[in-house]
Design a protein around this motif. Sequence first.
Motif, PDB file in Angstrom:
ATOM      1  N   GLU A 127       0.907  -1.137  -0.078  1.00 34.93           N
ATOM      2  CA  GLU A 127       0.042   0.089  -0.133  1.00 34.93           C
ATOM      3  C   GLU A 127       0.842   1.251   0.134  1.00 34.93           C
ATOM      4  O   GLU A 127       1.880   1.067   0.699  1.00 34.93           O
ATOM      5  CB  GLU A 127      -0.949  -0.031   1.174  1.00 34.93           C
TER       6      GLU A 127
ATOM      7  N   TYR B  83       1.453   5.488   0.656  1.00 33.11           N
ATOM      8  CA  TYR B  83       1.087   6.363   1.409  1.00 33.11           C
ATOM      9  C   TYR B  83       2.109   7.566   1.024  1.00 33.11           C
ATOM     10  O   TYR B  83       3.047   7.538   0.767  1.00 33.11           O
ATOM     11  CB  TYR B  83       1.485   6.034   2.806  1.00 33.11           C
ATOM     12  N   THR B  84       1.197   8.590   0.858  1.00 36.20           N
ATOM     13  CA  THR B  84       1.925   9.966   0.388  1.00 36.20           C
ATOM     14  C   THR B  84       1.387  11.053   1.189  1.00 36.20           C
ATOM     15  O   THR B  84       0.436  11.064   1.766  1.00 36.20           O
ATOM     16  CB  THR B  84       1.209  10.153  -0.908  1.00 36.20           C
TER      17      THR B  84
ATOM     18  N   CYS C  25      -0.648  12.047   6.089  1.00 33.20           N
ATOM     19  CA  CYS C  25      -0.384  11.088   5.263  1.00 33.20           C
ATOM     20  C   CYS C  25      -1.441  10.236   4.779  1.00 33.20           C
ATOM     21  O   CYS C  25      -2.147   9.842   5.567  1.00 33.20           O
ATOM     22  CB  CYS C  25       0.712  10.211   6.105  1.00 33.20           C
TER      23      CYS C  25
ATOM     24  N   ASN D 226      -3.442   7.177   2.656  1.00 30.49           N
ATOM     25  CA  ASN D 226      -3.192   5.775   1.865  1.00 30.49           C
ATOM     26  C   ASN D 226      -3.932   5.904   0.671  1.00 30.49           C
ATOM     27  O   ASN D 226      -4.994   5.917   0.547  1.00 30.49           O
ATOM     28  CB  ASN D 226      -3.962   4.956   2.891  1.00 30.49           C
TER      29      ASN D 226
ATOM     30  N   ALA E  30      -2.876   6.296   8.085  1.00 27.40           N
ATOM     31  CA  ALA E  30      -1.839   6.347   8.647  1.00 27.40           C
ATOM     32  C   ALA E  30      -1.689   7.330  10.056  1.00 27.40           C
ATOM     33  O   ALA E  30      -2.548   8.349   9.638  1.00 27.40           O
ATOM     34  CB  ALA E  30      -0.665   6.437   7.844  1.00 27.40           C
TER      35      ALA E  30
END
Length: 280
Positions: free
Chosen positions: A117, A119-120, A253, A255, A263
């Motif tokens: 997965e 996350y950004t 953050c 997902n 997160a």
Amino acid sequence: MKPLYIIFSFILLVFASCTDVIEVDVPEAPPRLTIEASLDWERGTNGNNQTILLSTSTPYFAEQKIAPVLGASVRVTNEDSGAEFVFEDQNNGQYTATDFIPVIGDSYALEVIYNDERYTATETMVPVSDIVDVYQSTEDGEDEDALEVNVTFQDPPDIENYYFLRFKSEVDAFPELYYIKDEFIDGNEFTIYYEKTEDEDDDIGEFQPGERVAIDFYGISKQYHDYLRLLVDQYEFAGNPFSPTPVPLVGNCVNVDNPENIAYGYFRVTETIQTSYTFE
């Protein structure tokens, strides 16, 4: 005396027999990724060495309070220049880079890939204002005899600024946090003071001569300021029956692949001034 002894023993037996063990079922949430990505550029350094911490949340009564994440992919990209910085897995939950280049005003994007997965998060590096003076006094706090440390800084005019100020005494376990918005101090010098009041329950005493306080002063984004406001307010009012109902504290953050699997933690990029003061 013998009858009295028998009666006393009987009372103890009655009270002992009335003791029940109560087991409380504490609801457990699934473990979630926690991202501690604070890329802080200390003024006067090149800022190349940076560390990002990854862990997963654990049940409240678990013996292991921190569960480090291994095997994740972590990278940060400067969205203005296109430069990429890969953070290497140190096999202990730490991911480090030695070539990070901080640039004031540039936007940075974090990407973490864990358990398939992604996350950004994105943040802009904000400058910090100049500290004009650090000194002690007994004038501004609740106790006129208690020592306090004062930090004076110069806010630039006609710019919306947000700040984060962290005090950490060498004799205390936890720091004191302040979030600051320049709405009413724009373009002026402003002083923040920190005074410790005695609290025997938390084993906190007033500042004493010779005690050293570490001071970290950050320039931050509005987004991070709002996150800090929720964090500090919920911490300070915890246990107060008149406090507002706590809300889930979700950082920036996201997902991308599974939005429901959020997160914890935050990604920030800041310029900071680090100093200290020792009381006389």
